[in-house]
Write a protein that holds these residues in place. Structure first.
Motif, PDB file in Angstrom:
ATOM      1  N   LEU A  13      49.705  12.111  44.219  1.00 26.19           N
ATOM      2  CA  LEU A  13      48.483  12.613  44.842  1.00 26.19           C
ATOM      3  C   LEU A  13      48.578  14.104  45.136  1.00 26.19           C
ATOM      4  CD1 LEU A  13      45.708  11.964  46.176  1.00 26.19           C
ATOM      5  CD2 LEU A  13      46.967  11.519  48.280  1.00 26.19           C
ATOM      6  N   LEU A  14      49.752  14.544  45.574  1.00 29.96           N
ATOM      7  CA  LEU A  14      49.926  15.937  45.977  1.00 29.96           C
ATOM      8  C   LEU A  14      50.385  16.833  44.833  1.00 29.96           C
ATOM      9  CD1 LEU A  14      51.731  15.323  49.388  1.00 29.96           C
ATOM     10  CD2 LEU A  14      49.342  15.963  49.052  1.00 29.96           C
ATOM     11  N   GLY A  15      50.842  16.244  43.742  1.00 29.93           N
ATOM     12  CA  GLY A  15      51.319  17.054  42.629  1.00 29.93           C
ATOM     13  C   GLY A  15      52.706  17.622  42.853  1.00 29.93           C
ATOM     14  N   VAL A  16      53.544  16.927  43.610  1.00 27.83           N
ATOM     15  CA  VAL A  16      54.931  17.327  43.803  1.00 27.83           C
ATOM     16  C   VAL A  16      55.818  16.164  43.385  1.00 27.83           C
ATOM     17  CG1 VAL A  16      54.334  18.876  45.705  1.00 27.83           C
ATOM     18  CG2 VAL A  16      54.997  16.529  46.210  1.00 27.83           C
ATOM     19  N   SER A  17      57.119  16.405  43.354  1.00 25.80           N
ATOM     20  CA  SER A  17      58.030  15.333  42.954  1.00 25.80           C
ATOM     21  C   SER A  17      58.453  14.515  44.166  1.00 25.80           C
ATOM     22  CB  SER A  17      59.264  15.926  42.280  1.00 25.80           C
ATOM     23  OG  SER A  17      60.041  16.630  43.235  1.00 25.80           O
ATOM     24  N   PRO A  18      58.834  13.236  43.969  1.00 22.35           N
ATOM     25  CA  PRO A  18      59.355  12.438  45.084  1.00 22.35           C
ATOM     26  C   PRO A  18      60.562  13.080  45.758  1.00 22.35           C
ATOM     27  CG  PRO A  18      58.779  11.017  43.244  1.00 22.35           C
ATOM     28  CD  PRO A  18      58.660  12.429  42.742  1.00 22.35           C
ATOM     29  N   SER A  19      61.413  13.761  44.968  1.00 26.15           N
ATOM     30  CA  SER A  19      62.577  14.418  45.570  1.00 26.15           C
ATOM     31  C   SER A  19      62.151  15.543  46.506  1.00 26.15           C
ATOM     32  CB  SER A  19      63.502  14.963  44.474  1.00 26.15           C
ATOM     33  OG  SER A  19      62.843  15.942  43.695  1.00 26.15           O
ATOM     34  N   THR A  20      61.043  16.215  46.189  1.00 26.81           N
ATOM     35  CA  THR A  20      60.527  17.248  47.085  1.00 26.81           C
ATOM     36  C   THR A  20      60.079  16.638  48.407  1.00 26.81           C
ATOM     37  OG1 THR A  20      59.837  18.690  45.259  1.00 26.81           O
ATOM     38  CG2 THR A  20      58.735  19.003  47.374  1.00 26.81           C
ATOM     39  N   LEU A  21      59.402  15.496  48.343  1.00 24.97           N
ATOM     40  CA  LEU A  21      58.990  14.824  49.579  1.00 24.97           C
ATOM     41  C   LEU A  21      60.208  14.451  50.420  1.00 24.97           C
ATOM     42  CD1 LEU A  21      56.121  12.406  48.452  1.00 24.97           C
ATOM     43  CD2 LEU A  21      55.928  14.667  49.494  1.00 24.97           C
ATOM     44  N   ARG A  22      61.243  13.929  49.779  1.00 24.63           N
ATOM     45  CA  ARG A  22      62.453  13.568  50.529  1.00 24.63           C
ATOM     46  C   ARG A  22      63.079  14.802  51.162  1.00 24.63           C
ATOM     47  NH1 ARG A  22      63.183  10.230  45.955  1.00 24.63           N
ATOM     48  NH2 ARG A  22      64.664  11.712  45.035  1.00 24.63           N
ATOM     49  N   SER A  23      63.085  15.910  50.412  1.00 23.39           N
ATOM     50  CA  SER A  23      63.665  17.145  50.935  1.00 23.39           C
ATOM     51  C   SER A  23      62.890  17.652  52.143  1.00 23.39           C
ATOM     52  CB  SER A  23      63.688  18.213  49.831  1.00 23.39           C
ATOM     53  OG  SER A  23      64.124  19.460  50.331  1.00 23.39           O
ATOM     54  N   TRP A  24      61.560  17.637  52.055  1.00 23.98           N
ATOM     55  CA  TRP A  24      60.747  18.093  53.190  1.00 23.98           C
ATOM     56  C   TRP A  24      60.973  17.216  54.419  1.00 23.98           C
ATOM     57  CZ3 TRP A  24      55.571  18.942  50.131  1.00 23.98           C
ATOM     58  CH2 TRP A  24      55.655  20.167  49.437  1.00 23.98           C
ATOM     59  N   ASP A  25      61.129  15.921  54.201  1.00 21.16           N
ATOM     60  CA  ASP A  25      61.376  15.002  55.316  1.00 21.16           C
ATOM     61  C   ASP A  25      62.750  15.273  55.918  1.00 21.16           C
ATOM     62  OD1 ASP A  25      61.280  12.933  57.110  1.00 21.16           O
ATOM     63  OD2 ASP A  25      61.473  11.340  55.612  1.00 21.16           O
ATOM     64  N   ARG A  26      63.757  15.407  55.071  1.00 18.91           N
ATOM     65  CA  ARG A  26      65.133  15.556  55.545  1.00 18.91           C
ATOM     66  C   ARG A  26      65.356  16.923  56.208  1.00 18.91           C
ATOM     67  NH1 ARG A  26      67.149  14.993  51.073  1.00 18.91           N
ATOM     68  NH2 ARG A  26      67.696  17.138  50.535  1.00 18.91           N
ATOM     69  N   ARG A  27      64.829  17.984  55.591  1.00 20.87           N
ATOM     70  CA  ARG A  27      65.112  19.332  56.090  1.00 20.87           C
ATOM     71  C   ARG A  27      64.196  19.771  57.216  1.00 20.87           C
ATOM     72  NH1 ARG A  27      66.873  23.237  51.111  1.00 20.87           N
ATOM     73  NH2 ARG A  27      68.364  21.834  50.120  1.00 20.87           N
ATOM     74  N   TYR A  28      62.924  19.414  57.101  1.00 21.67           N
ATOM     75  CA  TYR A  28      61.945  19.986  58.015  1.00 21.67           C
ATOM     76  C   TYR A  28      61.258  18.959  58.909  1.00 21.67           C
ATOM     77  CZ  TYR A  28      62.523  23.394  54.270  1.00 21.67           C
ATOM     78  OH  TYR A  28      63.050  24.234  53.331  1.00 21.67           O
ATOM     79  N   GLY A  29      61.516  17.679  58.682  1.00 16.02           N
ATOM     80  CA  GLY A  29      60.901  16.664  59.502  1.00 16.02           C
ATOM     81  C   GLY A  29      59.450  16.386  59.190  1.00 16.02           C
ATOM     82  N   VAL A  30      58.977  16.826  58.018  1.00 12.27           N
ATOM     83  CA  VAL A  30      57.600  16.537  57.598  1.00 12.27           C
ATOM     84  C   VAL A  30      57.662  15.343  56.658  1.00 12.27           C
ATOM     85  CG1 VAL A  30      55.496  17.425  56.547  1.00 12.27           C
ATOM     86  CG2 VAL A  30      57.024  18.980  57.771  1.00 12.27           C
ATOM     87  N   GLY A  31      57.530  14.167  57.233  1.00 11.33           N
ATOM     88  CA  GLY A  31      57.656  12.956  56.443  1.00 11.33           C
ATOM     89  C   GLY A  31      56.828  11.832  57.020  1.00 11.33           C
ATOM     90  N   PRO A  32      57.037  10.631  56.532  1.00  7.06           N
ATOM     91  CA  PRO A  32      56.223   9.495  56.989  1.00  7.06           C
ATOM     92  C   PRO A  32      56.599   9.076  58.405  1.00  7.06           C
ATOM     93  CG  PRO A  32      57.927   8.746  55.495  1.00  7.06           C
ATOM     94  CD  PRO A  32      58.014  10.234  55.508  1.00  7.06           C
ATOM     95  N   ARG A  33      55.599   8.684  59.157  1.00 11.04           N
ATOM     96  CA  ARG A  33      55.830   8.188  60.516  1.00 11.04           C
ATOM     97  C   ARG A  33      55.908   6.672  60.553  1.00 11.04           C
ATOM     98  NH1 ARG A  33      53.906  12.483  63.849  1.00 11.04           N
ATOM     99  NH2 ARG A  33      54.448  14.395  62.726  1.00 11.04           N
ATOM    100  N   GLU A  34      55.701   6.012  59.416  1.00  8.11           N
ATOM    101  CA  GLU A  34      55.646   4.552  59.389  1.00  8.11           C
ATOM    102  C   GLU A  34      56.620   4.008  58.352  1.00  8.11           C
ATOM    103  OE1 GLU A  34      51.714   3.222  58.635  1.00  8.11           O
ATOM    104  OE2 GLU A  34      50.807   4.360  60.258  1.00  8.11           O
ATOM    105  N   ARG A  35      56.939   2.758  58.508  1.00  7.67           N
ATOM    106  CA  ARG A  35      57.760   2.033  57.538  1.00  7.67           C
ATOM    107  C   ARG A  35      57.105   0.695  57.236  1.00  7.67           C
ATOM    108  NH1 ARG A  35      62.545   4.762  55.516  1.00  7.67           N
ATOM    109  NH2 ARG A  35      62.700   6.559  56.888  1.00  7.67           N
ATOM    110  N   SER A  36      57.343   0.200  56.052  1.00  6.48           N
ATOM    111  CA  SER A  36      56.841  -1.129  55.698  1.00  6.48           C
ATOM    112  C   SER A  36      57.681  -2.184  56.416  1.00  6.48           C
ATOM    113  CB  SER A  36      56.932  -1.328  54.185  1.00  6.48           C
ATOM    114  OG  SER A  36      58.297  -1.467  53.799  1.00  6.48           O
ATOM    115  N   PRO A  37      57.222  -3.448  56.443  1.00 14.09           N
ATOM    116  CA  PRO A  37      58.038  -4.508  57.065  1.00 14.09           C
ATOM    117  C   PRO A  37      59.438  -4.579  56.481  1.00 14.09           C
ATOM    118  CG  PRO A  37      55.816  -5.293  56.679  1.00 14.09           C
ATOM    119  CD  PRO A  37      55.910  -3.948  56.030  1.00 14.09           C
ATOM    120  N   GLY A  38      59.591  -4.159  55.226  1.00 16.84           N
ATOM    121  CA  GLY A  38      60.914  -4.180  54.609  1.00 16.84           C
ATOM    122  C   GLY A  38      61.717  -2.923  54.859  1.00 16.84           C
ATOM    123  N   GLY A  39      61.158  -1.981  55.645  1.00 15.98           N
ATOM    124  CA  GLY A  39      61.878  -0.763  55.982  1.00 15.98           C
ATOM    125  C   GLY A  39      61.661   0.388  55.022  1.00 15.98           C
TER     126      GLY A  39
END
Length: 343
Positions: A13-39
């Protein structure tokens, strides 16, 4: 959770790679606030909205770290944005993408990779995955537009293009930004056979921005115009739109007939308007373009006022001696403006 997205869907949707999303979450704390029932990570609409804003700020020139700080603390976002990426007004025609690249120290296609992240002591390795354009050495404005285009963020693409047109002028914005973007988009398609939707969106945004270029106050629209037409089979009309915008910017009257102009339409336009000049564009080159040129030259010769007929576009190179019928060939936008709007 029904409207939450997986990391893969969010990345697409955003036009970035999944690894970029993981990096933003890990480095800067901009990530998902929710988890599925399976984690598993799931991005809510609010998470996606934060990431869209982060992408927008990075596209405008902020480092990912600074953009993340703005997103996570909206109360200070305005001042942080201004502090992280000050906008310095430029004179029209000043500052090309090549000059920006030298001044910023950017390499080819990195979007600022390797820059120190302010206040964090780490080096940012952000790059938008494989969804990049092959632009070669380029400055922040060009890279920002390219990233926004690959995300299909049309609003930001047009905003950045309009700012560049206003600050640099049409000729510099076309030759230093629009042409490299369109050429890079073509190479991207050749390499991947993908992103046709991005090519169409980018072309539309460039066209929209060019058509919003304003004429100087007090321009005399009643003077003898320059007629801009494409060959009968030529769909590729953006260069003619760029020329129209450059002439409008200089107060030169023009009549644009658009893509796939029938021969009879070009002839009637010459006879009805008595133009100062006619420019015939050919991108691919075929026999119909030669017929249009011959007809335009005849119509111009019959005019009571002198009318010069010019060719433009790469298609004429394959058409033998036919271009010799014209008063000259306009090899670039700079050349065309110098010829059609001297002084």
């Amino acid at each position: 959770m029904a409207d939450a997205l997986t990391p893969g869907a969010t990345a697409r949707l955003l036009g970035v790679s999944p690894s970029t999303l993981r990096s933003w979450d890990r480095r800067y704390g901009v990530g998902p606030r929710e988890r599925s029932p399976g984690g598993h990570r799931r991005y809510s609409p609010a998470d996606v909205a934060r990431l869209r804003e982060l992408c927008r700020l990075v596209g405008e020139g902020l480092s990912p770290a600074s953009a993340a700080e703005c997103v996570l603390d909206p109360a200070r976002g305005g001042s942080a944005s201004a502090a992280a990426a000050p906008r310095v007004p430029r004179q029209r025609g000043a500052g090309t993408g090549r000059e920006e690249a030298r001044a910023s120290g950017e390499g080819s296609g990195t979007g600022g990779e390797g820059a120190e992240a302010p206040g964090r002591g780490v080096r940012s390795r952000w790059r938008p995955g494989g969804d990049t354009l092959p632009l070669g050495p380029s400055g922040p404005t060009l890279q920002g537009i390219a990233r926004a285009a690959m995300r299909m963020d049309a609003e930001l693409v047009e905003l950045l293009l309009e700012e560049a047109l206003d600050e640099r002028g049409v000729v510099a914005a076309w030759e230093d930004l629009a042409m490299p973007l369109l050429y890079g988009m073509g190479r991207k398609w050749e390499d991947t056979r993908r992103y046709v939707e991005v090519e169409h969106l980018l072309s539309w945004c460039v066209s929209s921005a060019l058509r919003r270029v304003a004429a100087p106050a007090g321009t005399d629209a009643a003077g003898r115009a320059t007629v801009l037409a494409c060959g009968p089979g030529q769909m590729h009309s953006l260069p003619m739109e760029a020329l129209a915008a450059a002439l409008r910017e200089r107060g030169v009257p023009r009549r644009v007939l658009g893509p796939c102009t029938p021969v009879a339409a070009t002839v009637r336009a010459v006879r009805r308007t008595g133009p100062r000049a006619v420019v015939l564009w050919s991108h691919a080159g075929d026999a119909d373009d030669v017929a249009a040129l011959r007809a335009a030259v005849r119509a111009a010769a019959e005019s009571a006022q002198a009318t010069a007929v010019y060719t433009a576009g790469p298609g004429w190179r394959s058409l033998g001696a036919a271009p010799g019928l014209a008063a000259g060939h306009l090899g670039s936008l700079t050349d065309a403006v110098r010829t059609l709007a001297p002084g």
